[in-house]
Scaffold this motif. Structure first.
Motif, PDB file in Angstrom:
ATOM      1  N   TYR A 198      -8.591 -11.273  -4.738  1.00 46.14           N
ATOM      2  CA  TYR A 198      -7.900 -11.315  -3.446  1.00 46.14           C
ATOM      3  C   TYR A 198      -6.424 -10.899  -3.561  1.00 46.14           C
ATOM      4  O   TYR A 198      -5.612 -11.261  -2.711  1.00 46.14           O
ATOM      5  CB  TYR A 198      -7.978 -12.725  -2.849  1.00 46.14           C
ATOM      6  CG  TYR A 198      -9.379 -13.175  -2.519  1.00 46.14           C
ATOM      7  CD1 TYR A 198      -9.996 -12.794  -1.332  1.00 46.14           C
ATOM      8  CD2 TYR A 198     -10.097 -13.985  -3.394  1.00 46.14           C
ATOM      9  CE1 TYR A 198     -11.278 -13.212  -1.020  1.00 46.14           C
ATOM     10  CE2 TYR A 198     -11.391 -14.399  -3.104  1.00 46.14           C
ATOM     11  CZ  TYR A 198     -11.982 -14.008  -1.905  1.00 46.14           C
ATOM     12  OH  TYR A 198     -13.260 -14.408  -1.605  1.00 46.14           O
ATOM     13  N   TYR A 200      -4.560  -8.455  -2.866  1.00 45.95           N
ATOM     14  CA  TYR A 200      -3.860  -7.769  -1.785  1.00 45.95           C
ATOM     15  C   TYR A 200      -3.872  -8.550  -0.470  1.00 45.95           C
ATOM     16  O   TYR A 200      -3.178  -8.153   0.478  1.00 45.95           O
ATOM     17  CB  TYR A 200      -4.480  -6.397  -1.538  1.00 45.95           C
ATOM     18  CG  TYR A 200      -4.257  -5.408  -2.658  1.00 45.95           C
ATOM     19  CD1 TYR A 200      -2.995  -4.848  -2.877  1.00 45.95           C
ATOM     20  CD2 TYR A 200      -5.290  -5.031  -3.497  1.00 45.95           C
ATOM     21  CE1 TYR A 200      -2.784  -3.945  -3.898  1.00 45.95           C
ATOM     22  CE2 TYR A 200      -5.091  -4.136  -4.528  1.00 45.95           C
ATOM     23  CZ  TYR A 200      -3.834  -3.588  -4.724  1.00 45.95           C
ATOM     24  OH  TYR A 200      -3.628  -2.695  -5.750  1.00 45.95           O
ATOM     25  N   THR A 231     -10.693  -6.137  -0.923  1.00 39.91           N
ATOM     26  CA  THR A 231      -9.567  -5.303  -0.513  1.00 39.91           C
ATOM     27  C   THR A 231      -9.988  -4.212   0.449  1.00 39.91           C
ATOM     28  O   THR A 231      -9.343  -3.991   1.482  1.00 39.91           O
ATOM     29  CB  THR A 231      -8.904  -4.662  -1.745  1.00 39.91           C
ATOM     30  OG1 THR A 231      -8.505  -5.697  -2.646  1.00 39.91           O
ATOM     31  CG2 THR A 231      -7.686  -3.840  -1.339  1.00 39.91           C
ATOM     32  N   VAL A 285      -5.950  -1.480   4.666  1.00 40.42           N
ATOM     33  CA  VAL A 285      -5.825  -2.884   4.247  1.00 40.42           C
ATOM     34  C   VAL A 285      -4.818  -3.607   5.134  1.00 40.42           C
ATOM     35  O   VAL A 285      -5.062  -4.732   5.589  1.00 40.42           O
ATOM     36  CB  VAL A 285      -5.407  -2.975   2.773  1.00 40.42           C
ATOM     37  CG1 VAL A 285      -5.108  -4.429   2.386  1.00 40.42           C
ATOM     38  CG2 VAL A 285      -6.495  -2.412   1.860  1.00 40.42           C
TER      39      VAL A 285
END
Length: 383
Positions: A198, A200, A231, A285
């Motif tokens: 996790y 990002y 991501t 993202v």
């Protein structure tokens, strides 16, 4: 776990699946509710069209391993990496298993902070090693201290598992906290499996830290696992990554070659373009994070407005982990009743080694969150 046979368990599993399938609000999802970015799918489709459907080296597509090594040097600050340090696996979960399998065995202990991801203890058991759990509740931000780690270490201790940002809590270790833990790790010669899947998914301006970047000595002892699932919303692609010292990476690749061979060839071309076109990938993202952050704050405020529920402000991943112990019932029973009576699906904390808490994922629509939290509020009011 309770010694029940597979036949005994199947009716309960099938019943639960039917009930969740009819739930009006599901907070259990561990995957983003967004599609994979189009340019990544197109790269995979092109690889198929171009005939990239054959075996490749078990450790992964050479160009992808090279791009990953460069990414971990430039973004994560892990010095001296090359493709020999990188293995691409069939999923982040398998990267975790490979890290433990390559370094641990019968007679070893693996220290696991709780709340933990449900698969960690079971992976440890599969190697013949023993999981040793250290609990850190919401009173300490769901993060163990260096002193807790030091007290837990025995002459059998082989590895520490770290997960930051965390599933199920969303907690993140800051640099000072992680450096203190790594000092103890290096003092006792432990390995660390650092699950950074996790990395990002961050909020409130916090920063992710890879412990392998702290020193040359740390890089030798830390096995960094991650992947593309969370991501880039590529959960079904089954592409995990592992970065380690050359001897550990070689051992991992050897195990993979004898178990799964390489991860799906054409899928790796999609992952490669995600790294090559990083600006475009990170724009996708960041768009996803905008929605996650809004949902996080709404759900956080809504949960904390319910009598008998207190929820820390998670700053990573896409989960909240409220303390529901004042409601006066076990979380397995709570989850069952909430599902049966109000058609809301949550994950009880017992599975994460944290009775008294429940996990809610906000990787679902605003409508589902609003409807689900309203039903949860009604459930609590009528206990």
């Amino acid at each position: 776990r309770d010694g029940a046979s597979r036949v005994d368990l199947l009716p309960r599993i099938e019943s639960l699946a039917r009930r969740v399938g009819h739930a009006g609000a599901v907070f259990g999802s561990g995957e983003p509710d967004f599609d994979t970015p189009e340019f990544i799918k197109e790269a995979c489709a092109k690889a198929l069209s171009d005939g990239q459907t054959k075996y490749i080296p078990a450790a992964g597509l050479p160009a992808l391993r090279e791009a990953l090594a460069a990414k971990y040097v430039s973004e994560n600050g892990i010095a001296g990496l090359s493709p020999v340090n990188v293995v691409v696996s069939p999923g982040g979960k398998y990267s975790c298993f490979l890290a433990i399998q390559a370094t641990c065995g019968p007679g070893d202990e693996v220290i696991i902070p709780a709340p933990y991801w449900v698969s960690y203890p079971e992976m440890v058991k599969l190697t013949g090693a023993d999981p040793k759990v250290i609990f850190a509740g919401d009173d300490q931000g769901f993060k163990i201290t260096a002193d807790q780690l030091r007290e837990a270490i025995t002459d059998r201790s082989r590895m520490l598992i770290l997960n930051s940002p965390s599933n199920p809590t969303g907690a993140i270790y800051d640099r000072q906290e992680m450096e203190a833990i790594m000092e103890v790790v290096l003092e006792h010669g432990l390995y660390v499996m650092s699950d950074e899947i996790y990395e990002y998914l961050l909020y409130d301006g916090v920063t992710h830290h890879s412990p392998a970047s702290f020193s040359t000595e740390a890089a030798e002892r830390v096995i960094t696992v991650a992947g593309f699932s969370k991501t880039f919303s590529m959960t079904g692609w089954r592409l995990g990554t592992l970065v380690a010292s050359a001897p550990v990476a070689k051992a991992v690749a050897s195990i993979q070659s004898q178990t799964t061979s390489n991860a799906t060839t054409f899928a790796q071309y999609g992952a490669l373009v995600a790294l090559q076109r990083s600006d475009e990938a990170m724009a996708a993202v960041n768009e996803m994070l905008t929605h996650f952050d809004r949902r996080r704050l709404f759900l956080l405020d809504s949960l904390n407005a319910i009598d008998g529920v207190t929820c820390p402000r998670a700053q990573g991943a896409f989960y909240l982990f409220p303390n529901v112990s004042p409601l006066g019932m076990g979380t397995d029973d709570l989850a069952d009743r909430l599902l049966d009576e109000h058609r809301v699906a949550v994950v009880p904390g017992s599975g994460f080694g944290a009775e008294g808490y429940i996990r809610l994922s906000y990787a679902t629509s605003d409508e589902v969150i609003e409807k689900g939290v309203a039903r949860f509020r009604d459930f609590c009011a009528n206990l």
